[in-house]
Design a protein around this motif. Structure first.
Motif, PDB file in Angstrom:
ATOM      1  N   GLY B 108      39.055  32.208  47.015  1.00 53.95           N
ATOM      2  CA  GLY B 108      39.848  31.263  46.265  1.00 53.95           C
ATOM      3  C   GLY B 108      41.106  31.920  45.724  1.00 53.95           C
ATOM      4  N   PRO B 109      41.960  31.147  45.055  1.00 50.68           N
ATOM      5  CA  PRO B 109      43.232  31.675  44.552  1.00 50.68           C
ATOM      6  C   PRO B 109      43.074  32.540  43.310  1.00 50.68           C
ATOM      7  CG  PRO B 109      42.991  29.383  43.935  1.00 50.68           C
ATOM      8  CD  PRO B 109      41.827  29.699  44.834  1.00 50.68           C
ATOM      9  N   GLY B 110      41.907  32.499  42.680  1.00 49.15           N
ATOM     10  CA  GLY B 110      41.668  33.327  41.507  1.00 49.15           C
ATOM     11  C   GLY B 110      42.017  32.632  40.205  1.00 49.15           C
ATOM     12  N   THR B 111      41.403  33.143  39.136  1.00 49.48           N
ATOM     13  CA  THR B 111      41.737  32.745  37.771  1.00 49.48           C
ATOM     14  C   THR B 111      42.260  33.984  37.060  1.00 49.48           C
ATOM     15  OG1 THR B 111      40.058  31.009  37.614  1.00 49.48           O
ATOM     16  CG2 THR B 111      40.865  31.951  35.549  1.00 49.48           C
ATOM     17  N   ARG B 112      43.495  33.892  36.565  1.00 56.04           N
ATOM     18  CA  ARG B 112      44.069  35.043  35.856  1.00 56.04           C
ATOM     19  C   ARG B 112      43.783  34.893  34.372  1.00 56.04           C
ATOM     20  NH1 ARG B 112      46.982  39.132  37.057  1.00 56.04           N
ATOM     21  NH2 ARG B 112      47.650  38.354  39.100  1.00 56.04           N
TER      22      ARG B 112
END
Lengths: 112, 116
Positions: B108-112
């Motif tokens: 996935g695009p990730g959670t920052r």
């Protein structure tokens, strides 16, 4: 434990140059090997993989060969483009629990 | 496109607060992974689910971290009493795997997360 070492970046090349990014590994058993790419602002994408010794993975002009004798999986491309600018990660699979073990990444910058 | 999705994409919190992230894997995938990535480093494995069962946890996953995957579908990662050292990109990946075989993981695009 298992580990991956890849060449430090950034690597800066001119367009149409030949690219090599070195990756070596230590592992018990027979891991699969992967190259992932992360373009600016995007998530990790699989670039190519090889699952056993002497396999060659290839995609988008990139190639890497699984060399068991030298424990290496170097990434190569004959002619790079500006659009190849990204961070490239080498990784291996832990055959016990399927997790990926990663190198630190190599930033590639291609200048026109 | 039915790839791996993560929410939220960004989270800013104060030290000591709890945060929860969600991951929705590719629908037919039975394996789900959480990784953490700090700036300039490769991802580090946190935990792994096969269907709803959490089969492996890294020693990086302190008791402030908990992950669930109810019904073997989406997963949540909760961090309690956040610390500044928890600031990182949290990545989720999924794959379809058979016993003994290593399948491609899709990210996935990730959670920052930024902890102030």
């Amino acid at each position: 434990g298992d580990s991956v070492t890849q060449m430090e970046g950034p690597v800066t090349l001119s367009e149409e140059a030949f690219l090599t990014i070195n990756c070596t590994y230590t592992a018990t058993g027979y891991p699969s090997l992967f190259w992932y790419v992360q373009y600016p602002g995007e998530g990790l994408q699989l670039l190519l993989k090889a699952t056993k010794a002497d396999d060659k993975g290839s995609n988008k002009g990139f190639e890497a060969t699984y060399r068991k004798e030298t424990t290496s999986f170097h990434l190569e491309k004959g002619s790079v483009q500006v659009s190849d600018s990204a961070v490239y990660f080498c990784a291996l699979s832990d055959t016990r629990n399927y997790q990926l073990i990663w190198g630190a990444g190599t930033k590639l910058i291609i200048k026109p | 496109d039915t790839g791996v999705s993560q929410n939220p994409r960004h989270k800013i919190t104060k030290r000591g607060q709890n945060v929860t992230f969600r991951c929705d894997p590719i629908s037919e995938h039975n394996r789900l992974y959480w990784y953490r990535q700090t700036l300039g480093q490769g991802p580090e494995f946190l935990t792994y689910f096969q269907n709803e069962a959490q089969l492996e946890k890294s020693r990086l996953l302190s008791d402030r971290f908990s992950a669930e995957r109810p019904k073997g579908s989406f997963s949540t990662l909760e961090i309690q009493r956040t610390e500044q050292g928890d600031s990182a990109m949290y990545l989720c990946a999924s794959s379809f795997g058979l016993a003994g075989l290593m399948e491609t993981q899709y990210f996935g695009p990730g959670t920052r997360l930024l902890v102030l």
